[in-house]
Motif scaffolding. Structure first.
Motif: not given
Length: 721
Positions: A166, A171, A175, A583
């Motif tokens: 990550r 990143g 996850g 994300t």
């Protein structure tokens, strides 16, 4: 919500880029030392050495789709070039040149023991700080791992990106990296799970729990040794599987150190056709749609489906809550007809007009007529009507123009924010449709020209590639398999069973007759089949397009937002699945039709230039130069914080996405080159930048990693449209 609405295409830069290298990404080796004059030239091209397996093919497909140049060497080709010092490096204008910025191998060493080719690669990677990806390899001390704790199926396993992953190349992921398990009878994923070897400089980026054991083992990790970097991948995959699609960006980011040609994003747009009109309803007893051409004339009684004011309000509230803009393809004549039949009242249109700014709007013609040949519907299937001389009778240019213009005028009166250069004809008509009308209506292109149409919707199941139609370029749209003639779950399941079950199972047998279509083993249950089977299949298909760097929009119909609102479970499921995986740094890119068309246009021009060998790109120290033919915009991905030098100062390059910035590059006015300023990279203390003989450790050929059947061909296994 984490998604970000984007309503324009990628930003512009320049065809000729001069780029400084940013601070090295996590885990990167420093650049060779020396002044700018002493720095080697490193071409922005990836070397893919393939053994014919799906791993290297998947990485090559990712590079191809992003527009990143690469060269493939097939190990099984007797005529292939020898990988030696001359193949890998030379001198240009007195400066040493590394011909490849990264190397992809099928495993950590695909050559025979003592191979001079592997020795040449080792020397090359050490001299020029070139990373190596082991696309799918056995876990062993030679690649920084212990022997496997587990070897076998990982179908359905939930892998996880580690903290190092990550903070490094992955990143953009939340996850979880779920592995597909689409068929209980087909092995789809195989892995070697191992822990880092004692004393090895190995960083695990993605790990999975050991089935039947304790702890976790590495699936993707970085091994640093002898001045080299390897990305060690120990699971099998192909280019279509979700687990690879999730990790593909990070693999490419890692190997190119975020400095490359090409770009990839995750796109999702949804068009809703026939807004203000009504759609005919499926008849479960007749197995056809009364009022449409699949029912013989006079058979059945039309029972149309049309949204209500409450449905319009729900669509607007849903769009705001999801931060996702729907594109409404409207037919103004549908509203006019409704008012004529209801004493001037049309609550649906009033509700949409009141919330018009919650949507984008696309001209779908005034009355939604078929604008190809004149249809003879006296029999099923329909045929094209003929002129007395036997030629095909086509809808006229005047009628096609009227349908476009009248719908614009209606929208102007309703103050809908319409882009006049966008058009979707009813049923994509006017464009060729096999077998009845194998050519475009010759009157379509002149009508488009007369009306200033630049972007024309097409059906990707018929025409997946963009093409020119008069002044317009097509924008292929993916159909979502929620049927236009269904407003309720029972109708959807009944028609689905009719199409996708065999004659012996009571279906139409179409699935037996059509290529690339799979029959269901048995009809879906009327009560549970929609939620249990259809919705997950459509989410999986849509998400596959999203994760495949595919900007083409999807389309449904207004009927699917009416009555039981059966499209929302698919849309909600797709958005939720995406939100759970990514994300906020990697939002869904939600473009309008014209911007999607421009993206497809620029990609096609860039691909043509690459295929013709007309693109040159290289880095010298902190500067990268890209040359492409005049009129062709280049695409590039660069480290965050990159700034472009313009004639009047500097500005930011591209847009931020998934930890990098990317964009299309075109010449700035009056400049022959554009310089992008990045932070200076750290220097290594001793490297000279010149290739030299290198002593390498003993080489060996590792065990051939097994490839499960489900990886050797595209998955998931599902009914095809």
């Amino acid at each position: 919500m984490k998604r970000l609405r984007r309503q324009r295409a990628l930003g512009t830069g320049a065809l000729l880029l001069a780029l400084g290298l940013s601070a090295a990404p996590a885990g990167a080796l420093p650049l060779p030392a020396g002044t700018a004059e002493e720095q080697p030239r490193v071409d922005l091209r990836v070397l893919v050495v393939s053994d014919g397996g799906p791993g290297t093919a998947a990485v090559a497909a990712e590079l191809e789709g992003a527009g990143t140049p690469y060269t493939t060497v097939e190990l099984g080709d007797a005529q292939r070039p020898l990988i030696d010092a001359a193949f890998l490096a030379d001198t240009v204008d007195g400066r040493p040149r590394a011909k490849f910025q990264a190397v992809v191998l099928p495993n950590d060493n695909p050559f025979p023991a003592g191979s001079a080719e592997m020795a040449a690669l080792v020397a090359y990677e050490k001299t020029y700080a070139v990373p190596q990806v082991d696309a799918y390899t056995y876990a062993s001390p030679q690649n920084g791992l212990q022997t496997p704790l587990y070897s076998g199926s990982v179908d359905g396993v939930r892998a996880e990106v580690t903290a190092a992953g990550r903070g490094g190349p992955f990143g953009y992921l939340e996850g979880a990296v779920p592995f597909e398990d689409n068929s209980p009878t087909v092995g789809e994923s195989y892995a070697f799970l191992a822990r880092p070897a004692a004393g090895a400089d190995f960083t695990t980026y993605v790990e999975a729990p050991v089935p039947g054991g304790t702890g976790t083992g590495s699936l993707v990790g970085e091994y640093r040794h002898d001045g080299r970097r390897e990305l060690v991948v120990t699971f099998a995959y192909n280019q279509y599987q979700q687990q690879f699609r999730l990790l593909a960006r990070g693999i490419v980011d890692w190997m190119t150190q975020n400095v490359r040609l090409g770009a990839a994003r995750n796109y999702f747009a949804v068009h809703v056709d026939d807004v203000f009109a009504a759609d005919d309803r499926w008849d479960a007893a007749l197995n056809c749609t009364p009022g449409d051409v699949d029912c013989p004339p006079g058979q059945g009684r039309p029972n149309p489906i049309r949204m209500t004011a409450a449905d319009a309000g729900h669509a607007a509230d849903w769009s705001r809550a999801r931060d996702f803009t729907l594109d409404m393809a409207y037919n103004g004549g549908g509203s006019v007809e409704h008012r004529e039949n209801n004493n001037g009242a049309d609550p649906l249109t009033d509700a949409f007009v009141a919330r018009r700014d919650d949507f984008r709007w696309i001209n779908h013609t005034y009355d939604h007529p078929f604008l190809g040949c004149e249809q003879n519907v006296s029999s099923v299937p329909w045929t094209c009507a003929k002129n007395p001389d036997g030629s095909v009778k086509y809808v006229s240019q005047a009628e096609t123009s009227r349908q476009i213009a009248d719908n614009r005028q209606w929208a102007a009166a309703a103050r809908l924010p319409v882009a006049n250069d966008e058009l979707v004809t009813g049923e994509h008509s006017g464009l060729r449709v096999s077998p009845q009308q194998p050519e475009d209506n010759p009157n379509l292109a002149p009508a488009l020209a007369a009306q200033g149409v630049g972007w024309l919707g097409s059906d990707s199941s018929r025409e997946p590639q963009q093409r020119q139609v008069g002044p317009a370029k097509t924008v292929s749209r993916h159909p979502i398999n929620i049927f236009y003639n269904a407003g309720r779950v029972a109708e959807q399941v009944d028609e689905y069973n009719w199409i996708y079950t065999s004659r012996s199972q009571g279906g139409s047998g179409l699935c037996e007759d059509l290529a690339n279509t799979t029959c269901l083993p048995a009809p879906l249950d009327a009560a549970s089949g929609f939620a249990r089977y259809i919705v997950p299949q459509e989410i999986s298909t849509a998400l596959g397009h999203v994760l495949g760097n595919d900007p083409r929009p999807h389309f449904i119909h207004q009927s699917n937002l009416a009555e039981e609102r059966i499209a929302y479970p698919v849309l909600d499921g797709t958005l939720k699945r995406y939100d759970d995986l990514y994300t906020a740094s990697a939002p869904l890119v939600n473009l309008r039709m014209r911007d999607i068309g421009a993206e497809l246009r620029d990609r096609a021009a860039w691909k043509s230039a690459l295929d013709a060998g007309q693109v040159t790109a290289y880095r010298v120290g902190d500067t990268v130069t890209v040359r492409a033919p005049a009129g062709v915009r280049a695409t590039a991905t660069m480290p965050d914080g990159t700034r472009r030098v313009t004639a009047s100062g500097t500005d930011a390059f591209g847009q931020a996405y998934a930890g990098t910035v990317s964009g299309w590059a075109a010449p700035d006015g009056g400049q022959s080159a554009v310089t992008l300023q990045l932070a200076e990279a750290p220097r290594a203390g001793a490297a000279s930048g010149r290739a030299a003989p290198l002593t390498s450790p003993p080489l060996r050929v590792p065990p051939r990693a097994p490839v499960p059947p489900g990886v050797a061909r595209p998955v998931p296994h599902q009914a095809q449209r």
